[in-house]
Design a protein around this motif. Structure first.
Motif, PDB file in Angstrom:
ATOM      1  N   PHE A  70       0.831  -1.213   0.000  1.00  0.00           N
ATOM      2  CA  PHE A  70       0.000   0.000   0.000  1.00  0.00           C
ATOM      3  C   PHE A  70       0.868   1.266   0.000  1.00  0.00           C
ATOM      4  O   PHE A  70       0.345   2.365   0.026  1.00  0.00           O
ATOM      5  CB  PHE A  70      -0.915   0.031   1.235  1.00  0.00           C
ATOM      6  N   ASP A  71       2.191   1.082   0.020  1.00  0.00           N
ATOM      7  CA  ASP A  71       3.127   2.204   0.094  1.00  0.00           C
ATOM      8  C   ASP A  71       2.838   3.076   1.322  1.00  0.00           C
ATOM      9  O   ASP A  71       2.760   4.293   1.245  1.00  0.00           O
ATOM     10  CB  ASP A  71       3.074   3.031  -1.202  1.00  0.00           C
ATOM     11  N   TYR A  72       2.652   2.400   2.445  1.00  0.00           N
ATOM     12  CA  TYR A  72       2.404   3.062   3.727  1.00  0.00           C
ATOM     13  C   TYR A  72       3.699   2.998   4.536  1.00  0.00           C
ATOM     14  O   TYR A  72       4.284   1.918   4.686  1.00  0.00           O
ATOM     15  CB  TYR A  72       1.266   2.357   4.477  1.00  0.00           C
ATOM     16  N   PRO A  73       4.164   4.114   5.076  1.00  0.00           N
ATOM     17  CA  PRO A  73       5.447   4.117   5.804  1.00  0.00           C
ATOM     18  C   PRO A  73       5.429   3.230   7.050  1.00  0.00           C
ATOM     19  O   PRO A  73       4.564   3.377   7.915  1.00  0.00           O
ATOM     20  CB  PRO A  73       5.632   5.582   6.210  1.00  0.00           C
ATOM     21  N   LEU A  74       6.400   2.332   7.123  1.00  0.00           N
ATOM     22  CA  LEU A  74       6.499   1.454   8.299  1.00  0.00           C
ATOM     23  C   LEU A  74       6.656   2.250   9.583  1.00  0.00           C
ATOM     24  O   LEU A  74       6.191   1.824  10.635  1.00  0.00           O
ATOM     25  CB  LEU A  74       7.691   0.498   8.162  1.00  0.00           C
ATOM     26  N   SER A  75       7.271   3.401   9.497  1.00  0.00           N
ATOM     27  CA  SER A  75       7.466   4.224  10.696  1.00  0.00           C
ATOM     28  C   SER A  75       6.143   4.722  11.268  1.00  0.00           C
ATOM     29  O   SER A  75       6.073   5.101  12.435  1.00  0.00           O
ATOM     30  CB  SER A  75       8.380   5.416  10.395  1.00  0.00           C
ATOM     31  N   ASN A  76       5.080   4.688  10.469  1.00  0.00           N
ATOM     32  CA  ASN A  76       3.758   5.126  10.932  1.00  0.00           C
ATOM     33  C   ASN A  76       2.882   3.964  11.415  1.00  0.00           C
ATOM     34  O   ASN A  76       1.784   4.196  11.927  1.00  0.00           O
ATOM     35  CB  ASN A  76       3.016   5.883   9.838  1.00  0.00           C
ATOM     36  N   LEU A  77       3.341   2.730  11.221  1.00  0.00           N
ATOM     37  CA  LEU A  77       2.575   1.559  11.656  1.00  0.00           C
ATOM     38  C   LEU A  77       2.472   1.572  13.175  1.00  0.00           C
ATOM     39  O   LEU A  77       3.477   1.636  13.881  1.00  0.00           O
ATOM     40  CB  LEU A  77       3.255   0.265  11.185  1.00  0.00           C
ATOM     41  N   GLN A  78       1.237   1.530  13.685  1.00  0.00           N
ATOM     42  CA  GLN A  78       1.022   1.492  15.133  1.00  0.00           C
ATOM     43  C   GLN A  78       0.939   0.036  15.589  1.00  0.00           C
ATOM     44  O   GLN A  78       0.220  -0.760  14.996  1.00  0.00           O
ATOM     45  CB  GLN A  78      -0.274   2.223  15.501  1.00  0.00           C
ATOM     46  N   ILE A  79       1.699  -0.281  16.622  1.00  0.00           N
ATOM     47  CA  ILE A  79       1.727  -1.646  17.149  1.00  0.00           C
ATOM     48  C   ILE A  79       1.086  -1.632  18.531  1.00  0.00           C
ATOM     49  O   ILE A  79       1.497  -0.872  19.403  1.00  0.00           O
ATOM     50  CB  ILE A  79       3.175  -2.172  17.214  1.00  0.00           C
ATOM     51  N   LYS A  80       0.056  -2.465  18.699  1.00  0.00           N
ATOM     52  CA  LYS A  80      -0.710  -2.504  19.953  1.00  0.00           C
ATOM     53  C   LYS A  80      -0.657  -3.907  20.552  1.00  0.00           C
ATOM     54  O   LYS A  80      -1.222  -4.850  20.009  1.00  0.00           O
ATOM     55  CB  LYS A  80      -2.181  -2.131  19.696  1.00  0.00           C
ATOM     56  N   ARG A  81       0.032  -4.025  21.674  1.00  0.00           N
ATOM     57  CA  ARG A  81       0.133  -5.323  22.337  1.00  0.00           C
ATOM     58  C   ARG A  81      -1.247  -5.865  22.736  1.00  0.00           C
ATOM     59  O   ARG A  81      -1.491  -7.060  22.702  1.00  0.00           O
ATOM     60  CB  ARG A  81       1.045  -5.214  23.563  1.00  0.00           C
ATOM     61  N   GLN A  82      -2.158  -4.959  23.091  1.00  0.00           N
ATOM     62  CA  GLN A  82      -3.481  -5.404  23.547  1.00  0.00           C
ATOM     63  C   GLN A  82      -4.286  -6.095  22.429  1.00  0.00           C
ATOM     64  O   GLN A  82      -5.238  -6.801  22.714  1.00  0.00           O
ATOM     65  CB  GLN A  82      -4.281  -4.257  24.169  1.00  0.00           C
ATOM     66  N   LEU A  83      -3.892  -5.918  21.175  1.00  0.00           N
ATOM     67  CA  LEU A  83      -4.581  -6.623  20.090  1.00  0.00           C
ATOM     68  C   LEU A  83      -4.208  -8.099  20.041  1.00  0.00           C
ATOM     69  O   LEU A  83      -4.857  -8.877  19.351  1.00  0.00           O
ATOM     70  CB  LEU A  83      -4.282  -5.975  18.734  1.00  0.00           C
ATOM     71  N   TYR A  84      -3.162  -8.493  20.763  1.00  0.00           N
ATOM     72  CA  TYR A  84      -2.816  -9.909  20.870  1.00  0.00           C
ATOM     73  C   TYR A  84      -3.771 -10.512  21.896  1.00  0.00           C
ATOM     74  O   TYR A  84      -3.462 -10.725  23.050  1.00  0.00           O
ATOM     75  CB  TYR A  84      -1.353 -10.093  21.289  1.00  0.00           C
ATOM     76  N   SER A  85      -4.993 -10.688  21.441  1.00  0.00           N
ATOM     77  CA  SER A  85      -6.084 -11.161  22.278  1.00  0.00           C
ATOM     78  C   SER A  85      -7.007 -11.966  21.389  1.00  0.00           C
ATOM     79  O   SER A  85      -7.067 -11.733  20.183  1.00  0.00           O
ATOM     80  CB  SER A  85      -6.829  -9.961  22.868  1.00  0.00           C
ATOM     81  N   PHE A  86      -7.707 -12.899  21.961  1.00  0.00           N
ATOM     82  CA  PHE A  86      -8.568 -13.744  21.150  1.00  0.00           C
ATOM     83  C   PHE A  86     -10.045 -13.524  21.469  1.00  0.00           C
ATOM     84  O   PHE A  86     -10.880 -14.382  21.264  1.00  0.00           O
ATOM     85  CB  PHE A  86      -8.156 -15.207  21.313  1.00  0.00           C
ATOM     86  N   SER A  87     -10.348 -12.312  21.956  1.00  0.00           N
ATOM     87  CA  SER A  87     -11.732 -11.896  22.128  1.00  0.00           C
ATOM     88  C   SER A  87     -11.860 -10.565  21.419  1.00  0.00           C
ATOM     89  O   SER A  87     -10.863  -9.942  21.079  1.00  0.00           O
ATOM     90  CB  SER A  87     -12.095 -11.758  23.609  1.00  0.00           C
ATOM     91  N   ASP A  88     -13.078 -10.126  21.207  1.00  0.00           N
ATOM     92  CA  ASP A  88     -13.248  -8.869  20.483  1.00  0.00           C
ATOM     93  C   ASP A  88     -13.110  -7.653  21.392  1.00  0.00           C
ATOM     94  O   ASP A  88     -13.079  -6.527  20.920  1.00  0.00           O
ATOM     95  CB  ASP A  88     -14.588  -8.832  19.752  1.00  0.00           C
TER      96      ASP A  88
END
Length: 162
Positions: A70-88
């Motif tokens: 998508f030509d989206y800058p990796l430096s702008n990718l947000q990483i959220k540990r809380q998304l490592y979850s198996f519920s919504d």
């Protein structure tokens, strides 16, 4: 108007003994599917305003491939540990906490939370989102925190393009 694209991470490997679940890598098929689908979607969709990923290796690797295509800058990718979850629950919290300056977002997460989310917030029943499946839902709300039932505008699975 807000649009969310929810991506289930691509196919991951179970072949490494002693590796923590969060560290499981993508299989070759997963890498290929992520490239296939992200290249197709990059031509079909307007680039989302923000990319957000679970911190799990398999979700993060999927997100990196999508960023590249998508030509989206990796430096702008947000990483959220809380998304490592198996519920919504954390997926809902993450989406509802998005900055209102973003009208669209793409979120990379995991199986059970995604299935629950897309059926709770979309208007098209989806029995199961497979690995690297992408579901798009459009909402009429002005603020992410106010999203309720939206309209399912995209259902893309790798098997549709193999």
């Amino acid at each position: 108007m807000k649009t969310i694209y929810i991506v289930r991470h691509a196919k991951s490997s179970w072949e490494y003994d002693g590796i923590k679940d969060i560290d499981r890598p993508l299989k070759k098929r997963g890498i290929n599917d992520a490239h296939l689908l992200s290249k197709i979607l990059a031509k079909k969709l307007k680039k989302p305003d923000v990319f957000v990923s679970s911190s799990a290796n398999r979700a993060l690797h999927t997100a990196v491939i999508f960023c590249e295509n998508f030509d989206y800058p990796l430096s702008n990718l947000q990483i959220k540990r809380q998304l490592y979850s198996f519920s919504d629950g954390y997926l809902v919290k993450t989406v509802k906490a998005l900055d209102d300056g973003f009208s669209s977002a793409i979120v990379f997460s995991h199986d059970h939370g995604i299935n629950t989310f897309v059926n709770k917030f979309g208007n098209k029943p989806i029995a199961h989102v497979p690995t690297c499946g992408v579901i798009g839902i459009k909402f009429n709300e002005k603020h992410w925190k106010d999203i309720k039932k939206g309209t399912t505008v995209l259902v893309e699975f790798p098997k549709y393009h193999r």
